[in-house]
Design a protein around this motif. Structure first.
Motif, PDB file in Angstrom:
ATOM      1  N   GLY A  45      53.646  28.231  31.812  1.00 47.02           N
ATOM      2  CA  GLY A  45      54.783  28.132  31.089  1.00 47.02           C
ATOM      3  C   GLY A  45      54.260  28.038  29.417  1.00 47.02           C
ATOM      4  N   ILE A  46      52.865  28.154  29.180  1.00 50.81           N
ATOM      5  CA  ILE A  46      52.812  27.996  27.761  1.00 50.81           C
ATOM      6  C   ILE A  46      52.339  29.612  27.414  1.00 50.81           C
ATOM      7  CG2 ILE A  46      50.912  27.232  26.110  1.00 50.81           C
ATOM      8  CD1 ILE A  46      50.481  24.773  27.673  1.00 50.81           C
ATOM      9  N   SER A  47      53.158  29.971  26.345  1.00 50.25           N
ATOM     10  CA  SER A  47      52.987  31.488  26.227  1.00 50.25           C
ATOM     11  C   SER A  47      51.511  31.783  25.360  1.00 50.25           C
ATOM     12  CB  SER A  47      53.931  32.063  25.098  1.00 50.25           C
ATOM     13  OG  SER A  47      53.690  31.489  23.886  1.00 50.25           O
ATOM     14  N   GLU A  48      50.922  32.962  25.880  1.00 51.09           N
ATOM     15  CA  GLU A  48      49.801  33.634  25.253  1.00 51.09           C
ATOM     16  C   GLU A  48      49.939  33.497  23.654  1.00 51.09           C
ATOM     17  OE1 GLU A  48      46.961  34.911  26.971  1.00 51.09           O
ATOM     18  OE2 GLU A  48      47.857  33.436  28.385  1.00 51.09           O
ATOM     19  N   GLU A  49      51.240  33.693  23.130  1.00 49.75           N
ATOM     20  CA  GLU A  49      51.386  33.860  21.769  1.00 49.75           C
ATOM     21  C   GLU A  49      50.972  32.421  21.236  1.00 49.75           C
ATOM     22  OE1 GLU A  49      54.720  34.512  18.481  1.00 49.75           O
ATOM     23  OE2 GLU A  49      55.231  34.333  20.577  1.00 49.75           O
TER      24      GLU A  49
END
Length: 246
Positions: A45-49
């Motif tokens: 749930g933690i975005s790559e961005e």
């Protein structure tokens, strides 16, 4: 176990709402943490961005000259700020400190100085990632609490490669958690080696670690009531580790 399991965390990922059935996920995760002490989480749930932006701003900070980084050196009063080469010593078997630099962040860093002028995005990108990791860590503990059993399973005395897998986060148990669970979950010994290839040895490597620790006043007692380890306050244990490291 001879490989580190990859666990799909989609059911309880950051941003997910509502109560879900976590029995299978809990069993899967605790099996990994009992058997090898490590696992990968995908679909966390933690975005790559957000992760990539933190790495970019980190690289901008550490690429500066030493005299610029020294302005933000970690003090003995707070575990916050820049840590220079060979200042930390995490391996008591080595005669010298660790050949790495670090930037430490704590919950009470709001009043401490960041290198905002030279690296303006360093603080916001790190704080955003910190917030996301805090959320994820609470969800991980939800899952562990469901899957925790009391039978002890020993680890084999061998190193297993923890090769980075794109899109995943590596989770491992620390010494205090092993103590808390009376050795049910494993704080597996791990290491970082210099590459054997000369070209790779000349390249910088980056990593980010998020350490989860209980409230300072909490007494750490074996959850199975075995009293295998003497009770100790969370802050006393943490200070003993800082004393050994610095």
């Amino acid at each position: 176990m001879t490989t580190i399991p990859v666990i799909d965390f989609q059911l309880h990922a950051v941003g997910k709402e509502g109560c879900v059935e976590l029995d299978n996920l809990g069993s899967e995760m605790c099996q990994a943490l009992e058997g090898i002490g490590f696992c990968y989480l995908k679909n966390h749930g933690i975005s790559e961005e957000i992760i990539n932006e933190a790495f970019r701003s980190s690289k901008d900070f550490f690429s500066q000259p030493v005299n610029e980084k020294e302005k933000f050196a970690r003090s003995h009063n707070y575990n916050f700020g820049w840590v220079g080469l060979e200042v930390e010593k995490l391996n008591p078997e080595r005669p010298v400190g660790d050949y790495k630099e670090a930037w430490n962040i704590t919950l009470e860093d709001h009043s401490l100085e960041w290198p905002s002028e030279k690296v303006p995005n360093f603080k916001p990108s790190m704080q955003k990632l910190y917030e996301m990791c805090t959320d994820l860590s609470k969800r991980i503990f939800d899952v562990i609490s469901v899957g925790l059993k009391l039978d002890v399973m020993n680890c084999e005395d061998q190193y297993v490669p923890a090769t980075p897998i794109p899109g995943t986060i590596v989770v491992n148990i620390g010494d205090l958690m092993q103590r808390w669970t009376a050795d049910k979950l494993k704080a597996t010994k791990h290491r970082v080696l210099n590459p054997s290839n000369e070209q790779q040895r000349r390249q910088n490597r980056q990593s980010m670690a998020f350490f989860v620790h209980p409230d300072d006043k909490l007494m750490i007692e074996c959850l199975d009531k075995s009293n295998k380890y003497e009770p100790i306050s969370s802050i006393d244990y943490l200070n003993s580790r800082f004393k050994a490291t610095y």
